[in-house]
Design a protein around this motif. Sequence first.
Motif, PDB file in Angstrom:
ATOM      1  N   GLY A 109       0.792  -1.220   0.000  1.00 50.02           N
ATOM      2  CA  GLY A 109       0.000   0.000   0.000  1.00 50.02           C
ATOM      3  C   GLY A 109       0.827   1.273   0.000  1.00 50.02           C
ATOM      4  O   GLY A 109       0.284   2.341  -0.180  1.00 50.02           O
ATOM      5  N   ALA A 110       2.157   1.190   0.209  1.00 56.55           N
ATOM      6  CA  ALA A 110       2.986   2.385   0.188  1.00 56.55           C
ATOM      7  C   ALA A 110       3.064   2.895  -1.239  1.00 56.55           C
ATOM      8  O   ALA A 110       3.228   2.140  -2.164  1.00 56.55           O
ATOM      9  N   SER A 111       2.956   4.202  -1.385  1.00 55.37           N
ATOM     10  CA  SER A 111       2.966   4.790  -2.714  1.00 55.37           C
ATOM     11  C   SER A 111       3.893   5.990  -2.710  1.00 55.37           C
ATOM     12  O   SER A 111       3.875   6.787  -1.792  1.00 55.37           O
ATOM     13  N   PHE A 112       4.713   6.081  -3.762  1.00 59.34           N
ATOM     14  CA  PHE A 112       5.626   7.202  -3.888  1.00 59.34           C
ATOM     15  C   PHE A 112       5.383   7.845  -5.238  1.00 59.34           C
ATOM     16  O   PHE A 112       5.215   7.158  -6.240  1.00 59.34           O
ATOM     17  N   ASP A 113       5.323   9.165  -5.264  1.00 63.48           N
ATOM     18  CA  ASP A 113       5.154   9.884  -6.517  1.00 63.48           C
ATOM     19  C   ASP A 113       6.331   9.584  -7.426  1.00 63.48           C
ATOM     20  O   ASP A 113       7.471   9.443  -6.968  1.00 63.48           O
ATOM     21  N   ALA A 114       6.066   9.523  -8.712  1.00 57.31           N
ATOM     22  CA  ALA A 114       7.134   9.322  -9.699  1.00 57.31           C
ATOM     23  C   ALA A 114       8.155  10.453  -9.574  1.00 57.31           C
ATOM     24  O   ALA A 114       9.345  10.234  -9.773  1.00 57.31           O
TER      25      ALA A 114
ATOM     26  N   LEU B  14      13.389   4.695  -0.893  1.00 60.52           N
ATOM     27  CA  LEU B  14      12.211   5.393  -0.375  1.00 60.52           C
ATOM     28  C   LEU B  14      11.371   4.463   0.491  1.00 60.52           C
ATOM     29  O   LEU B  14      10.894   4.859   1.560  1.00 60.52           O
ATOM     30  N   GLU B  15      11.193   3.223   0.041  1.00 58.32           N
ATOM     31  CA  GLU B  15      10.418   2.258   0.827  1.00 58.32           C
ATOM     32  C   GLU B  15      11.101   1.970   2.158  1.00 58.32           C
ATOM     33  O   GLU B  15      10.454   1.910   3.202  1.00 58.32           O
ATOM     34  N   ALA B  16      12.420   1.805   2.126  1.00 59.87           N
ATOM     35  CA  ALA B  16      13.163   1.493   3.347  1.00 59.87           C
ATOM     36  C   ALA B  16      13.129   2.647   4.345  1.00 59.87           C
ATOM     37  O   ALA B  16      13.259   2.433   5.550  1.00 59.87           O
ATOM     38  N   ASN B  17      12.943   3.868   3.822  1.00 60.73           N
ATOM     39  CA  ASN B  17      12.940   5.051   4.684  1.00 60.73           C
ATOM     40  C   ASN B  17      11.559   5.680   4.815  1.00 60.73           C
ATOM     41  O   ASN B  17      11.433   6.872   5.102  1.00 60.73           O
ATOM     42  N   ASP B  18      10.519   4.880   4.609  1.00 61.06           N
ATOM     43  CA  ASP B  18       9.126   5.329   4.770  1.00 61.06           C
ATOM     44  C   ASP B  18       8.819   6.612   4.007  1.00 61.06           C
ATOM     45  O   ASP B  18       8.102   7.486   4.491  1.00 61.06           O
TER      46      ASP B  18
ATOM     47  N   ASP C 148      10.806   9.089   3.215  1.00 63.73           N
ATOM     48  CA  ASP C 148      11.608  10.253   3.592  1.00 63.73           C
ATOM     49  C   ASP C 148      12.658  10.498   2.516  1.00 63.73           C
ATOM     50  O   ASP C 148      13.606   9.730   2.355  1.00 63.73           O
ATOM     51  N   LEU C 149      12.492  11.594   1.766  1.00 64.39           N
ATOM     52  CA  LEU C 149      13.382  11.891   0.638  1.00 64.39           C
ATOM     53  C   LEU C 149      14.826  12.076   1.086  1.00 64.39           C
ATOM     54  O   LEU C 149      15.747  11.505   0.486  1.00 64.39           O
ATOM     55  N   ALA C 150      15.042  12.865   2.118  1.00 61.65           N
ATOM     56  CA  ALA C 150      16.399  13.147   2.584  1.00 61.65           C
ATOM     57  C   ALA C 150      17.100  11.869   3.034  1.00 61.65           C
ATOM     58  O   ALA C 150      18.273  11.645   2.716  1.00 61.65           O
ATOM     59  N   ALA C 151      16.389  11.027   3.765  1.00 59.49           N
ATOM     60  CA  ALA C 151      16.987   9.778   4.253  1.00 59.49           C
ATOM     61  C   ALA C 151      17.280   8.837   3.089  1.00 59.49           C
ATOM     62  O   ALA C 151      18.319   8.157   3.090  1.00 59.49           O
ATOM     63  N   ALA C 152      16.400   8.802   2.077  1.00 56.87           N
ATOM     64  CA  ALA C 152      16.636   7.948   0.909  1.00 56.87           C
ATOM     65  C   ALA C 152      17.856   8.412   0.142  1.00 56.87           C
ATOM     66  O   ALA C 152      18.687   7.606  -0.282  1.00 56.87           O
ATOM     67  N   VAL C 153      17.998   9.728  -0.026  1.00 63.66           N
ATOM     68  CA  VAL C 153      19.167  10.284  -0.720  1.00 63.66           C
ATOM     69  C   VAL C 153      20.431   9.964   0.078  1.00 63.66           C
ATOM     70  O   VAL C 153      21.450   9.526  -0.471  1.00 63.66           O
ATOM     71  N   ALA C 154      20.383  10.183   1.392  1.00 62.16           N
ATOM     72  CA  ALA C 154      21.542   9.917   2.251  1.00 62.16           C
ATOM     73  C   ALA C 154      21.951   8.452   2.177  1.00 62.16           C
ATOM     74  O   ALA C 154      23.143   8.124   2.144  1.00 62.16           O
ATOM     75  N   GLU C 155      20.979   7.557   2.123  1.00 64.84           N
ATOM     76  CA  GLU C 155      21.283   6.126   2.054  1.00 64.84           C
ATOM     77  C   GLU C 155      22.010   5.767   0.762  1.00 64.84           C
ATOM     78  O   GLU C 155      22.906   4.925   0.766  1.00 64.84           O
ATOM     79  N   LEU C 156      21.658   6.423  -0.343  1.00 63.35           N
ATOM     80  CA  LEU C 156      22.212   6.078  -1.644  1.00 63.35           C
ATOM     81  C   LEU C 156      23.497   6.830  -1.986  1.00 63.35           C
ATOM     82  O   LEU C 156      24.198   6.444  -2.908  1.00 63.35           O
ATOM     83  N   GLU C 157      23.796   7.896  -1.243  1.00 63.46           N
ATOM     84  CA  GLU C 157      25.013   8.675  -1.550  1.00 63.46           C
ATOM     85  C   GLU C 157      26.256   8.066  -0.979  1.00 63.46           C
ATOM     86  O   GLU C 157      26.338   7.297  -0.129  1.00 63.46           O
TER      87      GLU C 157
END
Length: 123
Positions: free
Chosen positions: A82-87, A108-112, A114-123
Amino acid sequence: MFGGGGGLDPRKMEQMMNQMGIDMDELDAEEVIIRTADHDLVFESPDVTKMDARGQETFQIIGTPSERDRSEGSADGSSSDGASFDAEDVDLVATRTGASEEDARAALEANDGDLAAAVAELE
C-alpha cells in the motif's frame, strides 16, 4: 433565444467562447486517475478537454471509470503493502544520487518515503 433548428453552429460557439476569453483544447490523454483515500477511479482512453477561462483552468473528463482499491498497488509506484511514492519523488532521488529508479524506490520504501533519508542512504 439562439434561433435556428438543431442548436448552435460549432463555429459560432467557438467565436462566442473566444469573445468571452475562454480557450478550449482537447488533450490526447491515455489514462486519468482520480485518487481518493479508499480507491482510485481509472479512466482508460478518456476524452479530456482543458478549458482556460481568464487564467482559471478546468478539465472535463468523459469516459467510464473502473474502480481500483488503493491497497491493490499499481504501476505508478504503489507497492503491494500500500505504500505509494510519486514518480517525481523517485526521479528526484534517482537524479540526485545517480541511482536507478528501482534503487531509488527501494530506498524510499526502506525510509518510509523520507526523501532526505533515501538520498543519504544512496550517496
